[in-house]
Enzyme design. Structure first.
Site, PDB file in Angstrom:
ATOM      1  N   HIS A  91       1.240  -0.873  -9.779  1.00 52.72           N
ATOM      2  CA  HIS A  91      -0.143  -1.361  -9.932  1.00 52.72           C
ATOM      3  C   HIS A  91      -1.017  -0.761  -8.837  1.00 52.72           C
ATOM      4  O   HIS A  91      -2.057  -0.165  -9.114  1.00 52.72           O
ATOM      5  CB  HIS A  91      -0.160  -2.885  -9.859  1.00 52.72           C
ATOM      6  N   ASP A 120     -22.039  25.605 -13.607  1.00 51.93           N
ATOM      7  CA  ASP A 120     -20.655  25.135 -13.544  1.00 51.93           C
ATOM      8  C   ASP A 120     -20.260  25.051 -12.065  1.00 51.93           C
ATOM      9  O   ASP A 120     -21.102  25.206 -11.190  1.00 51.93           O
ATOM     10  CB  ASP A 120     -19.719  26.088 -14.305  1.00 51.93           C
ATOM     11  N   TRP A 163       2.958   0.561  -2.495  1.00 51.70           N
ATOM     12  CA  TRP A 163       2.098   1.754  -2.597  1.00 51.70           C
ATOM     13  C   TRP A 163       2.090   2.534  -1.297  1.00 51.70           C
ATOM     14  O   TRP A 163       1.799   3.726  -1.290  1.00 51.70           O
ATOM     15  CB  TRP A 163       0.695   1.376  -3.072  1.00 51.70           C
ATOM     16  N   SER A 193      -3.566  18.535  -6.294  1.00 55.25           N
ATOM     17  CA  SER A 193      -4.704  18.545  -7.223  1.00 55.25           C
ATOM     18  C   SER A 193      -6.000  18.180  -6.494  1.00 55.25           C
ATOM     19  O   SER A 193      -7.031  18.841  -6.648  1.00 55.25           O
ATOM     20  CB  SER A 193      -4.449  17.529  -8.346  1.00 55.25           C
ATOM     21  N   SER A 194      -5.943  17.157  -5.633  1.00 56.39           N
ATOM     22  CA  SER A 194      -7.165  16.739  -4.920  1.00 56.39           C
ATOM     23  C   SER A 194      -7.648  17.798  -3.951  1.00 56.39           C
ATOM     24  O   SER A 194      -8.849  18.030  -3.822  1.00 56.39           O
ATOM     25  CB  SER A 194      -6.894  15.451  -4.145  1.00 56.39           C
ATOM     26  N   HIS A 277      -6.110   5.205   5.700  1.00 57.40           N
ATOM     27  CA  HIS A 277      -7.415   4.579   5.923  1.00 57.40           C
ATOM     28  C   HIS A 277      -8.562   5.462   5.456  1.00 57.40           C
ATOM     29  O   HIS A 277      -9.405   4.987   4.682  1.00 57.40           O
ATOM     30  CB  HIS A 277      -7.634   4.110   7.350  1.00 57.40           C
ATOM     31  N   GLU A 279      -8.381   7.274   3.125  1.00 62.04           N
ATOM     32  CA  GLU A 279      -8.244   7.150   1.671  1.00 62.04           C
ATOM     33  C   GLU A 279      -9.143   6.047   1.129  1.00 62.04           C
ATOM     34  O   GLU A 279      -9.753   6.184   0.061  1.00 62.04           O
ATOM     35  CB  GLU A 279      -6.770   6.864   1.301  1.00 62.04           C
ATOM     36  N   TYR A 281     -11.982   5.228   2.237  1.00 62.13           N
ATOM     37  CA  TYR A 281     -13.359   5.737   2.168  1.00 62.13           C
ATOM     38  C   TYR A 281     -13.493   6.800   1.082  1.00 62.13           C
ATOM     39  O   TYR A 281     -14.550   6.963   0.488  1.00 62.13           O
ATOM     40  CB  TYR A 281     -13.801   6.241   3.537  1.00 62.13           C
ATOM     41  N   SER A 292     -26.513   4.270  -4.767  1.00 63.10           N
ATOM     42  CA  SER A 292     -27.728   4.844  -4.153  1.00 63.10           C
ATOM     43  C   SER A 292     -28.576   5.607  -5.172  1.00 63.10           C
ATOM     44  O   SER A 292     -29.730   5.900  -4.908  1.00 63.10           O
ATOM     45  CB  SER A 292     -27.328   5.783  -3.010  1.00 63.10           C
ATOM     46  N   HIS A 326      -5.199  -0.081  12.651  1.00 61.64           N
ATOM     47  CA  HIS A 326      -5.512  -1.499  12.404  1.00 61.64           C
ATOM     48  C   HIS A 326      -4.606  -2.055  11.300  1.00 61.64           C
ATOM     49  O   HIS A 326      -4.511  -3.248  11.094  1.00 61.64           O
ATOM     50  CB  HIS A 326      -6.994  -1.724  12.120  1.00 61.64           C
ATOM     51  N   HIS A 327      -3.885  -1.149  10.630  1.00 55.56           N
ATOM     52  CA  HIS A 327      -2.887  -1.615   9.649  1.00 55.56           C
ATOM     53  C   HIS A 327      -1.582  -1.966  10.344  1.00 55.56           C
ATOM     54  O   HIS A 327      -0.641  -2.443   9.710  1.00 55.56           O
ATOM     55  CB  HIS A 327      -2.624  -0.520   8.610  1.00 55.56           C
ATOM     56  N   THR A 352     -21.733   0.987   7.824  1.00 55.11           N
ATOM     57  CA  THR A 352     -21.610   0.326   6.516  1.00 55.11           C
ATOM     58  C   THR A 352     -22.726  -0.695   6.337  1.00 55.11           C
ATOM     59  O   THR A 352     -23.362  -0.771   5.284  1.00 55.11           O
ATOM     60  CB  THR A 352     -20.237  -0.378   6.413  1.00 55.11           C
ATOM     61  N   LYS A 355     -26.069   0.863   5.566  1.00 52.05           N
ATOM     62  CA  LYS A 355     -26.225   1.198   4.131  1.00 52.05           C
ATOM     63  C   LYS A 355     -26.679  -0.024   3.350  1.00 52.05           C
ATOM     64  O   LYS A 355     -27.590   0.046   2.537  1.00 52.05           O
ATOM     65  CB  LYS A 355     -24.878   1.677   3.571  1.00 52.05           C
ATOM     66  N   ARG A 474       2.181 -11.675   0.799  1.00 52.09           N
ATOM     67  CA  ARG A 474       2.038 -10.774  -0.363  1.00 52.09           C
ATOM     68  C   ARG A 474       3.423 -10.320  -0.809  1.00 52.09           C
ATOM     69  O   ARG A 474       4.404 -10.521  -0.112  1.00 52.09           O
ATOM     70  CB  ARG A 474       1.161  -9.570  -0.003  1.00 52.09           C
TER      71      ARG A 474
HETATM   72  C1  HEM Z   1      -7.986  -5.578 -12.520  1.00 47.53           C
HETATM   73  C2  HEM Z   1      -7.670  -6.599 -11.882  1.00 47.53           C
HETATM   74  C3  HEM Z   1      -6.662  -6.702 -10.756  1.00 47.53           C
HETATM   75  C4  HEM Z   1      -5.821  -7.762 -10.507  1.00 47.53           C
HETATM   76  C5  HEM Z   1      -5.727  -9.041 -11.284  1.00 47.53           C
HETATM   77  C6  HEM Z   1      -5.031  -7.409  -9.332  1.00 47.53           C
HETATM   78  C7  HEM Z   1      -4.057  -8.242  -8.771  1.00 47.53           C
HETATM   79  C8  HEM Z   1      -3.221  -7.890  -7.707  1.00 47.53           C
HETATM   80  C9  HEM Z   1      -2.227  -8.760  -7.096  1.00 47.53           C
HETATM   81  C10 HEM Z   1      -1.956 -10.187  -7.504  1.00 47.53           C
HETATM   82  C11 HEM Z   1      -1.601  -8.050  -6.114  1.00 47.53           C
HETATM   83  C12 HEM Z   1      -0.546  -8.546  -5.136  1.00 47.53           C
HETATM   84  C13 HEM Z   1       0.823  -8.332  -5.556  1.00 47.53           C
HETATM   85  C14 HEM Z   1       1.752  -8.836  -4.462  1.00 47.53           C
HETATM   86  O1  HEM Z   1       1.585  -8.515  -3.301  1.00 47.53           O
HETATM   87  O2  HEM Z   1       2.686  -9.532  -4.783  1.00 47.53           O
HETATM   88  C15 HEM Z   1      -2.200  -6.739  -6.115  1.00 47.53           C
HETATM   89  C16 HEM Z   1      -1.830  -5.735  -5.252  1.00 47.53           C
HETATM   90  C17 HEM Z   1      -2.529  -4.567  -5.111  1.00 47.53           C
HETATM   91  N1  HEM Z   1      -3.669  -4.189  -5.824  1.00 47.53           N
HETATM   92 FE1  HEM Z   1      -4.528  -5.186  -7.348  1.00 47.53          FE
HETATM   93  N2  HEM Z   1      -5.405  -6.187  -8.872  1.00 47.53           N
HETATM   94  C18 HEM Z   1      -6.408  -5.704  -9.705  1.00 47.53           C
HETATM   95  C19 HEM Z   1      -7.090  -4.515  -9.572  1.00 47.53           C
HETATM   96  C20 HEM Z   1      -6.883  -3.619  -8.557  1.00 47.53           C
HETATM   97  C21 HEM Z   1      -7.696  -2.439  -8.321  1.00 47.53           C
HETATM   98  C22 HEM Z   1      -8.908  -2.003  -9.161  1.00 47.53           C
HETATM   99  C23 HEM Z   1      -7.157  -1.811  -7.233  1.00 47.53           C
HETATM  100  C24 HEM Z   1      -7.563  -0.534  -6.543  1.00 47.53           C
HETATM  101  C25 HEM Z   1      -8.454   0.239  -6.794  1.00 47.53           C
HETATM  102  C26 HEM Z   1      -5.998  -2.584  -6.807  1.00 47.53           C
HETATM  103  C27 HEM Z   1      -5.182  -2.242  -5.758  1.00 47.53           C
HETATM  104  C28 HEM Z   1      -4.077  -2.966  -5.346  1.00 47.53           C
HETATM  105  C29 HEM Z   1      -3.160  -2.545  -4.283  1.00 47.53           C
HETATM  106  C30 HEM Z   1      -3.243  -1.269  -3.489  1.00 47.53           C
HETATM  107  C31 HEM Z   1      -2.185  -3.545  -4.147  1.00 47.53           C
HETATM  108  C32 HEM Z   1      -1.018  -3.587  -3.163  1.00 47.53           C
HETATM  109  C33 HEM Z   1       0.233  -3.160  -3.858  1.00 47.53           C
HETATM  110  C34 HEM Z   1       1.372  -3.176  -2.873  1.00 47.53           C
HETATM  111  O3  HEM Z   1       1.565  -4.162  -2.192  1.00 47.53           O
HETATM  112  O4  HEM Z   1       2.077  -2.170  -2.800  1.00 47.53           O
HETATM  113  N3  HEM Z   1      -5.880  -3.686  -7.611  1.00 47.53           N
HETATM  114  N4  HEM Z   1      -3.184  -6.666  -7.087  1.00 47.53           N
HETATM  115 CU   LIG Z   2      -7.619   0.628   7.139  1.00 47.92          CU
END
Ligand code: HEM
Ligand SMILES: [Cu+2]
Length: 667
Positions: A91, A120, A163, A193-194, A277, A279, A281, A292, A326-327, A352, A355, A474
């Protein structure tokens, strides 16, 4: 072979002749599968990034709903603990690398050339290559899911190391399966790719601006794209090195992160967050650019404090490289380091905050028009501010000791990544949809989807602040009923489902609009920047004549100086025609073939250290020849690509700047 050699010819369009060699005839199909595979048109590449990214956004959302369903009640067994680890890992990885980043890349491709007055990007074939390499990375990251559906395919499931893949969890001791090798290769190839794409956009923005478009007249979105491209180039090498070190530790017996061999697991955290970090931004600066652009358009006044907004973006990018630890406040770095990173993190709140005040300054005294894009943009300001506030709380190291690895952190980064980045992306899709599809999204349904998403989002993530402060960690598969987390989780999961309904409504409305939406002209919002001056959808060559820019908000100037601009344009069209017409780059097979070679090579290379039992038979022996085949295909395609001449073809316009029909709006 002889025939193909005979075909080699000198290049045209007045450049010094160069020897070229075409093994395959140049693809010319504009539509159909081959037309999309071989296209070098930035608009089509942007569409494909956007399409793939939306698909992965929905997959990432589904993974999130499964996570939330598992957590709806204590002691639940909706999914197993192993699958839960795979779900949150994929996720997070999917939403960051396969949804938000490529959605930003989609807008970079779609908008940068038509905001700067170009036909282009600087390197069209390289642009195609970056797209297909991204697809290879996405496939490698997700192929592991197959082993849940075909048990005899022993990939070991999807990546499950989180992640940010902390060492030593990624060592062969703890994750012996192929899934971690595919995660390492997948992220590595996405990085390639990036980097390729960022080089392309930096050269394009600096070299291909229309006459008169000075840097301080550049639309803020394009500025933020420039800063983001530099961040990508500067940050990605850190994780590239770290991933190579993990790969060596897993396959060649090195000990970069292996304590027993004198390695340092904490080194991985430093290298990861030196990338990680910046990332965040890389994820949020382009959305700050969308907002904007949208706020002044619907406030009917120029952006307040344009130079300050631009330089605070640069400042965020710069300071963003100095806060990574800070992480790691709870890893025992010592007071000096902790204090330094704490202060630097607080400092980043200044640009920030600037802005946010400038956006409010833009709204102030404006004639606000609350169209759907504006609703999402206003939602962005409020939600991002809330995410920023909890970020400031984290920057105080003593407070972070309580919050680290708890649901408070989950709440924080979802307020910045959904409330911030995603809300702004949803605003941008509505704002520029009419430009690329020539149709307007119905307001009632657009706003309805906004409100469902807004309420669902806050119901999901606001309670998580309190779950975290009440100690819920978490990455917890389940919890006991006497922890005091039952109601909060039930409410959050209900919110997540409501958010899911909102997201579904949002995209259903877009699909409806694509087929049945009300047709609109090239400038439905009375836009400020150059992309609104060309037809919707834009023709292949974008501009009938490369415009001359006279002021910031170039199109607002054009609209208030119509006679002068019409004269100028007619002269420019004539001049270009006298130079043989508009030169457009040819399509090519080789970027796609190189990516296919990379996929075959990387996928089989990852398996070289894993006995792969399929249908009860060890098929390892077949992986070496395949890995070599893939490598050869990649190298050969790159050589043929290099030998393939610039060639190109010309589009001829009539005196009014209209192309012969075949080159009109072309998706
Ligand atoms: C669409 C609705 C979303 C829901 C309901 C949701 C829900 C969650 C939940 C419940 C967790 C925690 C899982 C855990 O630690 O046990 C999680 C982790 C995370 N979410 Fe989301 N999320 C959503 C969207 C997003 C979006 C849009 C992003 C990033 C752009 C994102 C990035 C992350 C990241 C990076 C983690 C940490 C994963 C890890 O611990 O390795 N999420 N999310
Ligand atoms: Cu950070």
């Amino acid at each position: 072979m002889a025939k193909a050699l005979a075909k080699s010819s000198f290049t045209e369009v007045g450049h010094a002749p160069a020897k070229t060699f075409d093994l395959f005839p140049r693809p010319t199909a504009k539509t159909g599968l081959f037309g999309w595979i071989t296209t070098v048109d930035h608009k089509k590449i942007g569409m494909m990034y956007g399409g793939f990214a939306i698909l992965f956004f929905l997959i990432g959302g589904l993974e999130a709903l499964m996570i939330r369903t598992q957590l709806i009640v204590p002691n639940n067994h909706f999914v197993s603990a192993q699958l839960y680890n795979e779900l949150f890992t994929m996720h997070g990885t999917t939403m960051i690398f396969l949804a938000v980043m490529p959605l930003n890349a989609a807008f970079f491709n779609l908008l940068i050339p038509i905001q700067i007055g170009a036909r282009d990007v600087a390197f069209p074939r390289l642009n195609t290559f970056s797209l297909w390499v991204w697809v290879v990375g996405a496939i490698l990251l997700n192929v592991g899911w197959l082993s849940h559906f075909v048990p005899s395919w022993k990939f070991g499931g999807a990546p499950d190391v989180g992640w940010f893949g902390y060492a030593p969890l990624t060592s062969k001791v703890f994750t012996p399966d192929l899934s971690t090798d595919l995660w390492v290769l997948g992220i590595q190839i996405l990085g390639l790719s990036s980097i390729v794409a960022s080089l392309n956009f930096i050269v394009t923005i600096i070299n291909m601006r229309a006459p008169g478009l000075t840097m301080m007249r550049l639309p803020v979105f394009t500025w933020m794209a420039l800063v983001t491209s530099f961040l990508l180039i500067l940050a990605l090498p850190a994780i590239a090195i770290a991933l190579i070190e993990v790969m060596f530790d897993r396959n060649f017996g090195t000990n970069f992160f292996e304590v027993s061999g004198g390695g340092q697991p904490i080194l991985w955290q430093h290298l990861f967050w030196v990338f990680g970090h910046p990332e965040v931004y890389i994820l949020i600066l382009p959305p700050m650019g969308y907002v904007s652009e949208i706020l002044p358009t619907f406030s009917r006044k120029p952006l307040f404090g344009y130079p300050i907004i631009v330089f605070s973006g640069v400042a965020i990018g710069f300071i963003g490289f100095g806060v990574w630890s800070h992480h790691m406040f709870t890893t025992g770095m010592g007071t000096i380091a902790t204090a330094a990173f704490s202060i630097a993190t607080m400092a980043i709140a200044v640009p920030t905050g600037v802005k946010i005040f400038n956006w409010i300054g833009t709204l102030w005294g404006g004639r606000i028009v609350t169209r759907t894009p504006m609703m999402f943009a206003l939602g962005f300001i409020w939600m991002f501010m809330m995410g920023g506030m909890s970020g400031i709380m984290h920057s105080a190291a003593p407070a972070d000791a309580q919050q680290q690895d708890s649901y408070f952190v989950i709440a924080h980064f979802h307020y910045v990544l959904i409330g911030g980045a995603t809300f702004a992306l949803l605003a941008a899709i509505h704002f520029w949809f009419p430009k690329f599809f020539g149709r307007l999204v119905p307001e009632f349904w657009g706003k309805l989807s906004f409100w469902i998403i807004f309420v669902g989002f806050n119901c999901t993530f606001f309670p998580m602040h309190f779950l975290g402060l009440n100690g819920m960690p978490r990455r917890t598969w389940t919890y006991d009923s006497n922890m005091g987390w039952n109601e909060g989780n039930m409410f959050a999961t209900a919110g997540a489902y409501l958010l899911g309904v909102g997201i579904f409504t949002y995209f259903a409305v877009l699909v409806y609009t694509f087929f049945k939406g009300e047709k609109c002209g090239n400038d439905p919002w009375d836009g400020r920047t150059l992309e609104w001056s060309i037809p919707s959808p834009p023709p292949e060559h974008n501009f009938s004549a490369i415009p001359t820019v006279h002021a910031r908000d170039a199109f607002w100037y054009e609209k208030t100086h119509k006679a002068e601009i019409a004269q100028e344009k007619a002269a420019l069209i004539k001049a270009e025609e006298s130079h043989g017409g508009i030169h457009m780059p040819d399509q090519s097979w080789y970027p796609f073939f190189s990516a296919v070679g990379l996929l075959i090579g990387a996928y089989n290379m990852a398996q070289l250290h894993h006995p792969v039992i399929i249908m009860g038979k060890d098929v390892l022996s077949s992986h070496m020849p395949l890995a070599i085949t893939g490598g050869v295909m990649l190298l050969t395609s790159c050589y043929l690509w290099a030998l393939e001449g610039p060639a190109g073809y010309h589009i001829h316009l009539d005196a009014n700047g209209n192309p012969p029909d075949s080159h009109g709006g072309h998706y």
